[in-house]
Design an enzyme around this catalytic site. Structure first.
Site, PDB file in Angstrom:
ATOM      1  N   TYR A 156      57.410  36.491  36.700  1.00 48.84           N
ATOM      2  CA  TYR A 156      57.534  37.234  37.950  1.00 48.84           C
ATOM      3  C   TYR A 156      58.982  37.350  38.417  1.00 48.84           C
ATOM      4  CZ  TYR A 156      52.451  36.702  38.345  1.00 48.84           C
ATOM      5  OH  TYR A 156      51.105  36.744  38.126  1.00 48.84           O
ATOM      6  N   LYS A 195      51.121  28.462  26.291  1.00 47.40           N
ATOM      7  CA  LYS A 195      50.711  29.300  25.161  1.00 47.40           C
ATOM      8  C   LYS A 195      51.722  29.026  24.044  1.00 47.40           C
ATOM      9  CE  LYS A 195      48.020  32.536  23.466  1.00 47.40           C
ATOM     10  NZ  LYS A 195      46.620  32.273  23.106  1.00 47.40           N
ATOM     11  N   ASP A 240      44.366  30.354  27.320  1.00 44.98           N
ATOM     12  CA  ASP A 240      43.092  31.061  27.150  1.00 44.98           C
ATOM     13  C   ASP A 240      41.934  30.061  27.140  1.00 44.98           C
ATOM     14  OD1 ASP A 240      44.399  30.215  24.878  1.00 44.98           O
ATOM     15  OD2 ASP A 240      43.706  31.827  23.590  1.00 44.98           O
ATOM     16  N   ASP A 255      49.054  31.550  38.632  1.00 47.03           N
ATOM     17  CA  ASP A 255      48.537  32.546  39.576  1.00 47.03           C
ATOM     18  C   ASP A 255      47.087  32.863  39.225  1.00 47.03           C
ATOM     19  OD1 ASP A 255      48.340  34.516  41.452  1.00 47.03           O
ATOM     20  OD2 ASP A 255      49.692  35.927  40.481  1.00 47.03           O
ATOM     21  N   ASP A 270      43.422  31.181  41.123  1.00 49.25           N
ATOM     22  CA  ASP A 270      42.399  32.032  41.732  1.00 49.25           C
ATOM     23  C   ASP A 270      41.040  31.816  41.063  1.00 49.25           C
ATOM     24  OD1 ASP A 270      44.024  33.064  43.627  1.00 49.25           O
ATOM     25  OD2 ASP A 270      43.928  35.146  42.962  1.00 49.25           O
TER      26      ASP A 270
END
Ligand code: NAD
Length: 367
Positions: A146, A195, A227, A251, A255
């Site tokens: 980001y 990852k 994942d 992020d 959620d």
């Protein structure tokens, strides 16, 4: 203790839910012999209306001079609010990005746990008949995808866009340390999510995680690919204690973790810097659809205030007093409107629907 608390009520339901959190805090301070000075600070739409920008330098200074910041939520309905016709840098959310940066708030803590009293609203409950989990996601907040370099240009006649994911070892180390310190106060288990089978930044992330772990022999470290972590959160959330991960992975996973509790109105969050200074706010937004109706659930904000006592002020017993009062309020059958069961049998549940201010009263009187 004498505490200086900056208060950003914000927009939408913000002022209503912050009022209830202050009510509960005042009860705790009176009971435990602390005093607090609250200073109101404008941010988001309220600041745009009053000052023309979502956050002034003066507001940042007021927050900087305080011991911690308690926030409601900011923003309006993007479809109808005039704030969203402004340049993106002048919209309410820009204030949040600016304050995080100005105060160096690099670690975002998002607890997700199941209140047994609300287990029926957990979307996983139906499948396996009862769940119990208590995890916290520590998301790196000021680096990664980001905040990396980005561009869009035409190459060989077609549009190409690029975003970059960069981390320095210093950025990884400080958030990793935050995660290990938190694990020490919990069940002593950190799961670092990355990852590393694909990304260089993740391989550095994993290496630094191992280095930091060497300084915490009392905390165990495991690694998981992102994942798989997304799957495991749904399949078996009980396995997690502290999950630490980079900005975008965090992020998304935080959620997802919020959703599996089934109660967005209950979830608190904190954003911390290296000194323990923090901004505390509910995980949900400003809910413009119910603003001003006194029906919002104030518990996420009340629990954020408990996090503030624990993480910025080291007031463990006081934080637990709030958390226990919330639990007792629920077990005594009081529910804000969002937590009332829907459908024909709602009248037979023995639960009592409460307005936002009544819910604050019920918690405060149980401190
Ligand atoms: P939202 O979380 O505000 O609302 C989603 C749904 O949940 C709505 O139906 C709302 O009524 C309900 N809800 C949320 N909190 C509740 C509570 N405490 N009690 C009862 N019901 C509650 O998300 P959204 O509608 O996508 O966003 C609304 C605004 O909030 C937008 O402007 C968005 O940018 C902003 N937002 C701000 C923050 C923040 O301040 N950190 C975070 C997320 C969204």
């Amino acid at each position: 203790m004498n505490l200086n608390i900056a208060v950003i009520a914000g927009d939408g339901i913000g002022p209503e839910i912050v009022r209830e959190a202050r009510k509960v805090l005042d009860r705790v301070f009176a009971r435990f012999g602390h005093t607090a000075v609250y200073t109101d600070v404008l941010m988001g739409g309220a600041s745009i209306d009053a000052c023309g920008v979502p956050l002034t330098d003066e507001a940042i200074e007021t927050c900087r001079r305080s011991d911690a910041v308690l926030m409601g939520s900011i923003g309006g309905d993007p479809r109808t609010s005039p704030w969203y016709r402004l340049d993106p840098t002048l919209r309410p959310e820009a204030g949040l990005l600016k304050i995080r940066k100005a105060l160096g708030l690099y670690a975002n803590l998002r607890p997700a746990y199941l209140f047994q009293e609300l287990a029926e609203s957990c979307p996983l409950a139906a499948r396996e008949g009862g769940r119990s989990f208590d995890l916290i996601i520590v998301r790196e907040l000021t680096g990664g995808l980001y905040f990396g370099e980005r561009w869009t240009k035409v190459i060989d006649g077609q549009r190409v866009a690029c975003d970059t994911l960069t981390y320095s070892e210093g950025e990884i180390r400080r958030v990793m340390k935050t995660a290990f310190e938190i694990a020490r106060k919990r069940q002593g288990r950190v799961c670092s999510v990355d990852k590393a089978n694909v990304l260089d930044s993740s391989r550095l992330w994993r290496a630094v995680a191992e280095e930091v772990a060497a300084g915490y022999p009392d905390v165990s470290l495991s690694h998981m690919f992102v994942d798989n972590a997304a799957m495991q959160l749904v399949l078996n959330p009980e396995q997690f204690d502290v999950v630490v991960t980079e900005n975008m992975f965090g992020d998304i996973l935080s959620d997802e973790a919020a959703e599996i509790t089934g109660s967005i109105g209950m979830l608190s969050s904190a954003s911390l810097n290296e000194t323990g200074f923090g901004l505390y706010e509910p995980a949900h937004g400003s809910a413009p659809d119910i603003a001003g109706k006194n029906v919002a659930n104030p518990i996420a904000t009340i629990l954020s205030a408990a996090m503030m006592l624990r993480y910025s002020f080291g007031l463990q017993e006081e934080a637990e007093a709030i958390e226990n009062a919330v639990r007792k309020t629920l077990s005594d059958g009081f529910r804000s409107h969002d937590l009332m069961p829907r459908g024909r049998d709602a009248d037979l549940t023995g639960l009592t629907a409460q307005s936002c201010s009544e819910m604050g009263d019920r918690v405060a009187e149980r401190i």
